[in-house]
Design an enzyme around this catalytic site. Structure first.
Site, short mmCIF file in Angstrom:
data_model
loop_
_atom_site.label_atom_id
_atom_site.label_comp_id
_atom_site.label_asym_id
_atom_site.label_seq_id
_atom_site.Cartn_x
_atom_site.Cartn_y
_atom_site.Cartn_z
CE LYS A 11 -3.94 -2.27 2.27
NZ LYS A 11 -4.93 -2.16 3.39
CE1 TYR A 51 -9.44 -2.58 0.45
CE2 TYR A 51 -8.59 -0.80 -0.92
CZ TYR A 51 -8.36 -1.87 -0.06
OH TYR A 51 -7.09 -2.23 0.28
CB THR A 93 -7.23 -5.56 9.95
OG1 THR A 93 -7.77 -6.70 9.29
CG2 THR A 93 -7.53 -4.31 9.17
CD GLU A 128 -9.23 -8.86 -3.30
OE1 GLU A 128 -10.07 -8.58 -2.43
OE2 GLU A 128 -8.10 -9.32 -3.00
N1 UDP Z 1 -9.59 -0.20 7.41
C1 UDP Z 1 -9.64 1.01 8.07
N2 UDP Z 1 -10.30 1.07 9.29
C2 UDP Z 1 -10.88 -0.02 9.84
C3 UDP Z 1 -10.83 -1.24 9.16
C4 UDP Z 1 -10.17 -1.30 7.94
O1 UDP Z 1 -9.13 2.01 7.59
O2 UDP Z 1 -11.45 0.09 10.94
C5 UDP Z 1 -8.90 -0.27 6.10
C6 UDP Z 1 -7.54 -0.98 6.21
O3 UDP Z 1 -6.63 -0.37 5.30
C7 UDP Z 1 -7.90 -2.39 5.80
C8 UDP Z 1 -8.94 -2.12 4.70
O4 UDP Z 1 -9.69 -1.02 5.19
O5 UDP Z 1 -6.78 -3.12 5.37
C9 UDP Z 1 -9.86 -3.28 4.40
O6 UDP Z 1 -10.46 -3.70 5.61
P1 UDP Z 1 -10.63 -5.25 5.94
O7 UDP Z 1 -11.54 -5.35 7.11
O8 UDP Z 1 -11.00 -5.99 4.70
O9 UDP Z 1 -9.16 -5.66 6.44
P2 UDP Z 1 -8.04 -6.58 5.74
O10 UDP Z 1 -8.74 -7.66 4.97
O11 UDP Z 1 -7.22 -5.67 4.86
O12 UDP Z 1 -7.23 -7.12 6.87
#
Ligand code: UDP
Ligand code: MG
Length: 139
Positions: A11, A51, A93, A128
């Site tokens: 990223k 997204y 995450t 994706e």
């Molecule tokens: N994200 C964020 N705030 C949150 C949760 C997620 O900004 O509370 C962002 C973060 O960059 C994350 C992306 O949104 O990687 C996608 O969220 P997801 O829950 O799918 O997490 P991931 O699969 O990337 O672990």
């Protein structure tokens, strides 16, 4: 057990901070083979489509702003059990909750700017990967 392919992005935060090489090294050392890769930048439209599943979440605007603010590296990776093993390699995450040694623990700042993306299912890995690469770009 998941399938043999997953999709990742390094990223904008990790690219800005000069971590492309270190992250690719972690990915290779963990046994993933890169079968497609590009250095690119998402448009707002790209990021909103990628997204789309998070469209109604409170962090959506911030996420789109973040993901479009600079270049990324996108890649398709191959390995047995690729989706699950890659999620384990990147960690939770929220880097504050990520296990020691994971990519997010090492390189991420917070739950928003968390250094890397990893697909969460075989189905999404295919969607994706196809969003970023044509068949002609996968080797
Ligand atoms: N994200 C964020 N705030 C949150 C949760 C997620 O900004 O509370 C962002 C973060 O960059 C994350 C992306 O949104 O990687 C996608 O969220 P997801 O829950 O799918 O997490 P991931 O699969 O990337 O672990
Ligand atoms: Mg996700």
């Amino acid at each position: 057990m998941t399938g043999r392919r997953t999709f990742t992005m390094i990223k904008p935060d990790a690219v800005e901070n000069g971590h492309i090489g270190a992250i690719l090294e972690k990915i290779s050392s963990a046994g993933f083979k890169i079968i497609a890769m590009k250095y690119t930048q998402l448009s707002r439209r790209d990021a909103q489509e990628f997204y789309a599943i998070h469209r109604d979440r409170p962090f959506f605007g911030e996420l789109i702003q973040f993901m479009t603010r600079g270049p990324i590296v996108s890649a398709i990776l191959e390995k047995d059990n690729a989706v699950d093993d890659f999620r384990a390699l990147i960690g939770a995450t929220n880097p504050a909750e990520a296990a020691e040694g994971t990519i997010r623990k090492l390189f991420a700042k917070d739950i928003g700017e968390n250094a890397v993306h990893g697909s969460d299912s075989d189905e999404n890995a295919l969607i994706e990967g196809s969003f970023h690469f044509s068949g002609r770009e996968i080797y």
